[in-house]
Design a protein around this motif. Structure first.
Motif, PDB file in Angstrom:
ATOM      1  N   THR A 133     -13.672   1.623   2.230  1.00  0.00           N
ATOM      2  CA  THR A 133     -13.095   0.873   1.115  1.00  0.00           C
ATOM      3  C   THR A 133     -12.328  -0.321   1.654  1.00  0.00           C
ATOM      4  OG1 THR A 133     -11.135   2.284   1.097  1.00  0.00           O
ATOM      5  CG2 THR A 133     -12.936   2.898  -0.380  1.00  0.00           C
ATOM      6  N   GLY A 134     -12.147  -1.319   0.812  1.00  0.00           N
ATOM      7  CA  GLY A 134     -11.491  -2.555   1.206  1.00  0.00           C
ATOM      8  C   GLY A 134     -10.085  -2.341   1.746  1.00  0.00           C
ATOM      9  N   GLU A 135      -9.693  -3.240   2.645  1.00  0.00           N
ATOM     10  CA  GLU A 135      -8.353  -3.193   3.236  1.00  0.00           C
ATOM     11  C   GLU A 135      -7.723  -4.573   3.132  1.00  0.00           C
ATOM     12  OE1 GLU A 135      -8.496  -1.753   7.250  1.00  0.00           O
ATOM     13  OE2 GLU A 135      -9.566   0.068   6.697  1.00  0.00           O
ATOM     14  N   GLN A 136      -6.432  -4.586   2.864  1.00  0.00           N
ATOM     15  CA  GLN A 136      -5.717  -5.858   2.850  1.00  0.00           C
ATOM     16  C   GLN A 136      -4.274  -5.684   3.262  1.00  0.00           C
ATOM     17  OE1 GLN A 136      -4.981  -6.417  -1.736  1.00  0.00           O
ATOM     18  NE2 GLN A 136      -6.939  -7.281  -1.240  1.00  0.00           N
ATOM     19  N   SER A 137      -3.744  -6.763   3.788  1.00  0.00           N
ATOM     20  CA  SER A 137      -2.311  -6.813   4.052  1.00  0.00           C
ATOM     21  C   SER A 137      -1.772  -7.848   3.081  1.00  0.00           C
ATOM     22  CB  SER A 137      -2.030  -7.235   5.493  1.00  0.00           C
ATOM     23  OG  SER A 137      -2.337  -8.600   5.651  1.00  0.00           O
ATOM     24  N   VAL A 138      -0.623  -7.585   2.556  1.00  0.00           N
ATOM     25  CA  VAL A 138      -0.056  -8.521   1.593  1.00  0.00           C
ATOM     26  C   VAL A 138       1.367  -8.859   1.972  1.00  0.00           C
ATOM     27  CG1 VAL A 138      -1.442  -8.259  -0.494  1.00  0.00           C
ATOM     28  CG2 VAL A 138       0.157  -6.490   0.100  1.00  0.00           C
ATOM     29  N   SER A 139       1.485  -9.842   2.821  1.00  0.00           N
ATOM     30  CA  SER A 139       2.787 -10.416   3.142  1.00  0.00           C
ATOM     31  C   SER A 139       2.554 -11.881   3.456  1.00  0.00           C
ATOM     32  CB  SER A 139       3.436  -9.688   4.326  1.00  0.00           C
ATOM     33  OG  SER A 139       2.649  -9.835   5.476  1.00  0.00           O
TER      34      SER A 139
END
Length: 184
Positions: free
Chosen positions: A39-45
């Motif tokens: 499944t998709g992965e993201q960092s959000v900063s």
């Protein structure tokens, strides 16, 4: 009646016991200890300063293939996911990729500086990395850089487990790392 009950109970117990499989016989260890998913992965900063994409490279490992996106400065945002079709950033045009699955890799770092001069300008946008001999990777293609973001298309053999993470340093550099397992 008592004898019938005990005979039936013994029969049920014997059948049930034959269906029980010991944990070690039925369980399988994950391939190379890999417990990643697909499944998709993201960092959000937010990026901590001006960042620029400066290189894309790859390596082969025993259990996975690795793609590395080199960023000058510290970045904090990426998004990696399997898609039906990777499209160019800004244009929306399809980016054809070899392989039976496609990963879209988006990093919040442009491939140009504040004057608009390129910081990453691949010779061949369709072949950023020579994937000959890679077990999982089939093609790495440039999907463009627009409005402070850069996009890469990664064609892989099949929809396989992957992981994404940052490596920082030396100095003020960040590497966005995408590992794709050779198998499940």
């Amino acid at each position: 009646m008592k004898k019938l009950f005990s005979s039936s109970a013994a029969l049920l117990l014997a059948v049930g016991a034959s269906l029980v499989v010991p944990g070690s016989a039925g369980a399988t260890e994950p391939y190379c200890g890999i417990t990643w998913g697909s499944t998709g992965e993201q960092s959000v900063s937010s990026p901590l300063n001006e960042t620029y994409l400066v290189d894309v490279r790859a390596g082969r490992h025993e259990c996975f293939d690795r793609l590395v996106v080199d960023i000058e400065g510290f970045t904090g945002t990426y998004s990696v996911e399997y898609v039906d079709e990777v499209t160019g950033i800004g244009s929306g045009l399809p980016i054809p990729l070899r392989g039976d699955a496609e990963l879209s890799i988006l990093v919040e770092s442009p491939a140009y500086d504040e004057d608009g001069d390129p910081t990453y300008d691949p010779d061949n946008q369709r072949e950023l990395v020579d994937t000959t001999g890679y077990e999982t990777f089939r093609q790495v293609a440039w999907a463009g850089s627009f409005e402070g973001q850069s996009k890469i298309g990664l064609g892989v053999r099949a929809r396989l487990p992957f992981r994404t993470f940052f490596l920082t340093g030396p100095g003020e550099t960040t590497r966005v790392v995408v590992d794709v397992a050779h198998r499940w």
